[in-house]
Design a protein around this motif. Structure first.
Motif, PDB file in Angstrom:
ATOM      1  N   HIS A   1       0.839  -1.192   0.000  1.00 25.92           N
ATOM      2  CA  HIS A   1       0.000   0.000   0.000  1.00 25.92           C
ATOM      3  C   HIS A   1       0.880   1.251   0.000  1.00 25.92           C
ATOM      4  O   HIS A   1       2.027   1.219   0.464  1.00 25.92           O
ATOM      5  N   ALA A   2       0.323   2.356  -0.508  1.00 21.31           N
ATOM      6  CA  ALA A   2       1.064   3.619  -0.610  1.00 21.31           C
ATOM      7  C   ALA A   2       2.390   3.384  -1.335  1.00 21.31           C
ATOM      8  O   ALA A   2       3.461   3.767  -0.866  1.00 21.31           O
TER       9      ALA A   2
ATOM     10  N   SER B   1      -2.939   6.543  -4.896  1.00 27.34           N
ATOM     11  CA  SER B   1      -4.169   7.335  -4.877  1.00 27.34           C
ATOM     12  C   SER B   1      -4.431   8.100  -6.161  1.00 27.34           C
ATOM     13  O   SER B   1      -5.557   8.550  -6.390  1.00 27.34           O
TER      14      SER B   1
ATOM     15  N   ASP C   1       1.235  -2.865   4.915  1.00 27.11           N
ATOM     16  CA  ASP C   1       0.181  -1.856   5.049  1.00 27.11           C
ATOM     17  C   ASP C   1       0.612  -0.742   6.001  1.00 27.11           C
ATOM     18  O   ASP C   1       0.729  -0.950   7.207  1.00 27.11           O
ATOM     19  N   SER C   2       0.853   0.436   5.441  1.00 23.89           N
ATOM     20  CA  SER C   2       1.176   1.610   6.254  1.00 23.89           C
ATOM     21  C   SER C   2       0.020   2.587   6.320  1.00 23.89           C
ATOM     22  O   SER C   2       0.139   3.656   6.919  1.00 23.89           O
ATOM     23  N   VAL C   3      -1.101   2.247   5.699  1.00 22.06           N
ATOM     24  CA  VAL C   3      -2.248   3.155   5.635  1.00 22.06           C
ATOM     25  C   VAL C   3      -3.116   3.030   6.885  1.00 22.06           C
ATOM     26  O   VAL C   3      -3.562   4.017   7.463  1.00 22.06           O
TER      27      VAL C   3
ATOM     28  N   ASP D   1      -8.188   2.630   6.783  1.00 24.02           N
ATOM     29  CA  ASP D   1      -8.912   2.558   5.514  1.00 24.02           C
ATOM     30  C   ASP D   1      -8.642   1.280   4.723  1.00 24.02           C
ATOM     31  O   ASP D   1      -9.429   0.924   3.845  1.00 24.02           O
ATOM     32  N   THR D   2      -7.554   0.619   4.984  1.00 24.57           N
ATOM     33  CA  THR D   2      -7.166  -0.542   4.171  1.00 24.57           C
ATOM     34  C   THR D   2      -7.056  -1.845   4.949  1.00 24.57           C
ATOM     35  O   THR D   2      -6.918  -2.907   4.342  1.00 24.57           O
TER      36      THR D   2
ATOM     37  N   GLN E   1      -0.186   3.837  10.156  1.00 25.62           N
ATOM     38  CA  GLN E   1      -1.623   4.109  10.258  1.00 25.62           C
ATOM     39  C   GLN E   1      -1.920   5.530   9.791  1.00 25.62           C
ATOM     40  O   GLN E   1      -2.488   6.337  10.511  1.00 25.62           O
ATOM     41  N   ALA E   2      -1.540   5.813   8.551  1.00 25.24           N
ATOM     42  CA  ALA E   2      -1.703   7.161   8.014  1.00 25.24           C
ATOM     43  C   ALA E   2      -3.153   7.610   7.996  1.00 25.24           C
ATOM     44  O   ALA E   2      -3.448   8.805   8.125  1.00 25.24           O
ATOM     45  N   SER E   3      -4.084   6.667   7.834  1.00 26.17           N
ATOM     46  CA  SER E   3      -5.508   7.027   7.789  1.00 26.17           C
ATOM     47  C   SER E   3      -6.194   6.877   9.135  1.00 26.17           C
ATOM     48  O   SER E   3      -7.399   7.089   9.250  1.00 26.17           O
TER      49      SER E   3
ATOM     50  N   ARG F   1      -1.214  14.102   1.490  1.00 24.34           N
ATOM     51  CA  ARG F   1      -0.769  13.198   0.414  1.00 24.34           C
ATOM     52  C   ARG F   1      -0.368  13.979  -0.841  1.00 24.34           C
ATOM     53  O   ARG F   1      -0.597  13.537  -1.964  1.00 24.34           O
TER      54      ARG F   1
END
Length: 381
Positions: free
Chosen positions: A199-200, A225, A267-269, A272-273, A292-294, A366
């Protein structure tokens, strides 16, 4: 001439160095009443001081980018096992946002953020070997405090920067590169033939993960994105790129893998993911949640893992570089991959250190790709 009696309470545990007698430069001292000097580097009690004023970013209360204040702070001489470093370039990472906003709790308030920098050694503490004035060194992780013109660091937390690696590149890649190393080589060991989801994929860590995993022979699926970021992810080695604003990544991963799923998701988001990432895994797959960016993911019942005998880990770089030999090996592999061209580091954004609030704002919205570097005001690179 005189000697200073100093009592220090550092934010980190002390570390071991080899005893060695060196000549110390004596400074003219004014014997005034004891004073206490406070900064995030140390809390120092001294009869008199040879400290200097430097500029740094300070956070007096957690919140948005506006809490990042450009202030004068005092910094003293290094003590046993320490070095003083004049920073040339400072890496910006999402963990800085977590501490600034209060998602992660800082050791004390006020504090100076920042966990990655490259600089030149300007002084060494007594009894220290292996480091000398003029060395170019890098560090990533603890102690926090990189958003400063100069800082005091434990000597065993820094690594030498090869002359072949530009200081800006080194500052941008230390934390992200070492994160990529432990994620790909130790949290889950990616091998030829594996299919992975990143992710990202156009972000600082994501870009390195894609390049490195591709070089290891994995099939790399990346999420981004925007179409612009999709182009970069392709250049960085993604075999399949999913633009999440246009496609459902769970459905696309199922299509790409013919319903088999992937061996591992990086997964760094976060929020949301997270659930979708679990759905993308094959039986006995690994869910590696490293950011956990989101926002923080919702709690996961064990039954969600039991359905496919999944593995879930929430690793931290600090636990993978806690020992000196681990730190040197991890950083060494990152620098070697830069030198051989396996990793192409994109430093797409540079900000003056005094304007770090704008850098945080852009990162959170972002608007950045690749790595972001802060340059101390007045530094000429």
């Amino acid at each position: 001439m005189g000697f200073v009696g100093i009592r220090s309470h550092l934010l980190l545990n002390p570390f071991l160095t080899n005893p060695h007698s060196i000549l110390l430069r004596l400074q003219q001292l004014n014997f005034n009443k004891p004073k206490v000097i406070k900064s995030n580097f140390a809390r120092v009690s001294a009869i008199s001081t040879s400290s200097a004023m430097v500029r740094a970013i300070r956070v007096h209360e957690v919140g948005g980018p506006e809490v990042l204040k450009w202030e004068d702070v005092e910094i003293g001489d290094p003590k046993d096992g320490e070095i003083r470093v004049k920073n040339k370039a400072i890496g910006l990472n999402f963990i800085d946002v977590y501490f600034r906003s209060g998602v992660y709790k800082a050791p004390a308030i006020p504090f100076t953020p920042g966990m990655e920098a490259v600089g030149v050694v300007t002084a060494v503490g007594p009894g220290l070997t292996g480091r000398q004035v003029g060395d170019v060194v890098a560090y990533a992780g603890n102690p926090m405090g990189a958003y400063a013109e100069e800082q005091i660091l434990p000597a065993d937390k820094v690594v030498p920067v090869p002359s072949s690696v530009d200081p800006i590149v080194a500052a941008s890649v230390m934390l992200k590169g070492m994160t990529a190393q432990y994620l790909l080589r130790r949290s889950f060991k990616v091998e030829r033939g594996h299919t992975i989801l990143v992710h990202a994929a156009a972000g600082g860590v994501g870009s390195l993960l894609c390049q490195w995993a591709n070089a290891l022979g994995a099939v790399v699926i990346g999420t981004v994105s925007t179409d612009e970021k999709a182009v970069q992810a392709k250049e960085d080695g993604c075999h399949h790129v999913i633009v999440t604003k246009q496609e459902n990544f769970v459905e696309r991963v199922a299509d790409i893998t013919s319903g088999q799923g992937v061996e591992v998701v990086y997964d760094s988001v976060g929020k949301d993911t997270f659930e979708g990432s679990l759905a993308c895994l094959k039986t006995r797959g690994y869910m590696v949640s490293f950011g956990q960016a989101s926002g923080t993911p919702d709690p996961v019942p064990l039954s969600a893992l039991a359905s496919k005998s999944l593995f879930l880990t929430r690793p931290s770089l600090m636990h993978y570089t806690a020992k000196r030999d681990e730190l040197l090996e991890t950083a060494g592999e990152v620098f070697a991959n830069i030198s051989t061209g396996v990793l192409r580091v994109r430093v797409n954004h540079k900000y003056p250190l005094s304007q770090v609030a704008q850098a945080h704002l852009d990162l959170e919205n972002r608007k950045t790709t690749g790595s972001v570097v802060l340059i101390p005001d007045g530094v000429d690179l």
